[in-house]
Design a protein around this motif. Sequence first.
Motif, PDB file in Angstrom:
ATOM      1  N   ALA A  75      22.160 -45.737 -13.018  1.00  0.00           N
ATOM      2  CA  ALA A  75      22.378 -45.143 -14.337  1.00  0.00           C
ATOM      3  C   ALA A  75      22.034 -46.145 -15.440  1.00  0.00           C
ATOM      4  CB  ALA A  75      23.830 -44.681 -14.463  1.00  0.00           C
ATOM      5  N   SER A  76      22.373 -47.417 -15.233  1.00  0.00           N
ATOM      6  CA  SER A  76      22.047 -48.449 -16.223  1.00  0.00           C
ATOM      7  C   SER A  76      20.542 -48.601 -16.380  1.00  0.00           C
ATOM      8  CB  SER A  76      22.653 -49.794 -15.811  1.00  0.00           C
ATOM      9  OG  SER A  76      24.046 -49.695 -15.730  1.00  0.00           O
ATOM     10  N   MET A  77      19.817 -48.552 -15.263  1.00  0.00           N
ATOM     11  CA  MET A  77      18.357 -48.648 -15.328  1.00  0.00           C
ATOM     12  C   MET A  77      17.768 -47.453 -16.063  1.00  0.00           C
ATOM     13  SD  MET A  77      17.114 -50.308 -11.744  1.00  0.00           S
ATOM     14  CE  MET A  77      18.207 -49.456 -10.651  1.00  0.00           C
ATOM     15  N   LEU A  78      18.315 -46.258 -15.814  1.00  0.00           N
ATOM     16  CA  LEU A  78      17.824 -45.069 -16.508  1.00  0.00           C
ATOM     17  C   LEU A  78      18.073 -45.165 -18.015  1.00  0.00           C
ATOM     18  CD1 LEU A  78      18.865 -42.267 -14.000  1.00  0.00           C
ATOM     19  CD2 LEU A  78      16.546 -43.017 -14.545  1.00  0.00           C
ATOM     20  N   LEU A  79      19.239 -45.672 -18.391  1.00  0.00           N
ATOM     21  CA  LEU A  79      19.522 -45.861 -19.810  1.00  0.00           C
ATOM     22  C   LEU A  79      18.577 -46.887 -20.425  1.00  0.00           C
ATOM     23  CD1 LEU A  79      23.421 -45.850 -19.863  1.00  0.00           C
ATOM     24  CD2 LEU A  79      21.895 -44.158 -20.871  1.00  0.00           C
ATOM     25  N   TRP A  80      18.338 -47.972 -19.704  1.00  0.00           N
ATOM     26  CA  TRP A  80      17.445 -49.013 -20.211  1.00  0.00           C
ATOM     27  C   TRP A  80      16.024 -48.484 -20.345  1.00  0.00           C
ATOM     28  CZ3 TRP A  80      13.229 -51.634 -18.067  1.00  0.00           C
ATOM     29  CH2 TRP A  80      12.783 -52.714 -18.810  1.00  0.00           C
ATOM     30  N   LEU A  81      15.565 -47.728 -19.347  1.00  0.00           N
ATOM     31  CA  LEU A  81      14.216 -47.163 -19.425  1.00  0.00           C
ATOM     32  C   LEU A  81      14.096 -46.177 -20.586  1.00  0.00           C
ATOM     33  CD1 LEU A  81      13.310 -46.636 -15.685  1.00  0.00           C
ATOM     34  CD2 LEU A  81      12.214 -48.181 -17.282  1.00  0.00           C
ATOM     35  N   GLY A  82      15.134 -45.399 -20.812  1.00  0.00           N
ATOM     36  CA  GLY A  82      15.113 -44.469 -21.943  1.00  0.00           C
ATOM     37  C   GLY A  82      15.029 -45.191 -23.272  1.00  0.00           C
ATOM     38  N   ALA A  83      15.776 -46.287 -23.406  1.00  0.00           N
ATOM     39  CA  ALA A  83      15.732 -47.079 -24.640  1.00  0.00           C
ATOM     40  C   ALA A  83      14.386 -47.794 -24.770  1.00  0.00           C
ATOM     41  CB  ALA A  83      16.862 -48.087 -24.656  1.00  0.00           C
TER      42      ALA A  83
ATOM     43  N   GLU B 101      11.451 -46.778 -23.542  1.00  0.00           N
ATOM     44  CA  GLU B 101      10.419 -45.794 -23.876  1.00  0.00           C
ATOM     45  C   GLU B 101      10.516 -45.373 -25.332  1.00  0.00           C
ATOM     46  OE1 GLU B 101      10.788 -42.596 -21.152  1.00  0.00           O
ATOM     47  OE2 GLU B 101       9.810 -43.683 -19.516  1.00  0.00           O
ATOM     48  N   ALA B 102      11.716 -45.358 -25.880  1.00  0.00           N
ATOM     49  CA  ALA B 102      11.886 -44.948 -27.274  1.00  0.00           C
ATOM     50  C   ALA B 102      11.318 -45.983 -28.241  1.00  0.00           C
ATOM     51  CB  ALA B 102      13.358 -44.708 -27.577  1.00  0.00           C
ATOM     52  N   THR B 103      11.264 -47.246 -27.820  1.00  0.00           N
ATOM     53  CA  THR B 103      10.778 -48.309 -28.712  1.00  0.00           C
ATOM     54  C   THR B 103       9.283 -48.521 -28.621  1.00  0.00           C
ATOM     55  OG1 THR B 103      11.251 -50.013 -27.061  1.00  0.00           O
ATOM     56  CG2 THR B 103      12.988 -49.535 -28.687  1.00  0.00           C
ATOM     57  N   THR B 104       8.626 -48.011 -27.575  1.00  0.00           N
ATOM     58  CA  THR B 104       7.181 -48.228 -27.440  1.00  0.00           C
ATOM     59  C   THR B 104       6.376 -47.096 -27.991  1.00  0.00           C
ATOM     60  OG1 THR B 104       7.180 -47.308 -25.207  1.00  0.00           O
ATOM     61  CG2 THR B 104       7.383 -49.704 -25.442  1.00  0.00           C
TER      62      THR B 104
END
Length: 92
Positions: free
Chosen positions: A79-87, A89-92
């Motif tokens: 879940a932490s990795m999914l949250l990190w990937l979501g954040a 992707e939002a910055t790129t």
Amino acid sequence: MLADKAYDADRIRALIEGQGATPNVSAEFNRNWKPCFSKRLYRERNLIERFFSKLKHFRRVATRYGKLAENFLAIVQLASMLLWLGAYEATT
């Protein structure tokens, strides 16, 4: 020790200092004496609290379906990795 305004009491501050830690608690607005307070540390505490709030949106983490500690840790990491990937992707 980092804490919220709800823990701004002289007896709690004395207890924290008695254990050898330094309290970083935001002072209530009606307090006459304003103790030392680091806004940067308080902001970082808020980031951590918001992360745990987002982590609890994952049903499997919030209800802890996995009873074994290893399985629960794996779900929290996923879940932490999914949250990190979501954040990320939002910055790129």
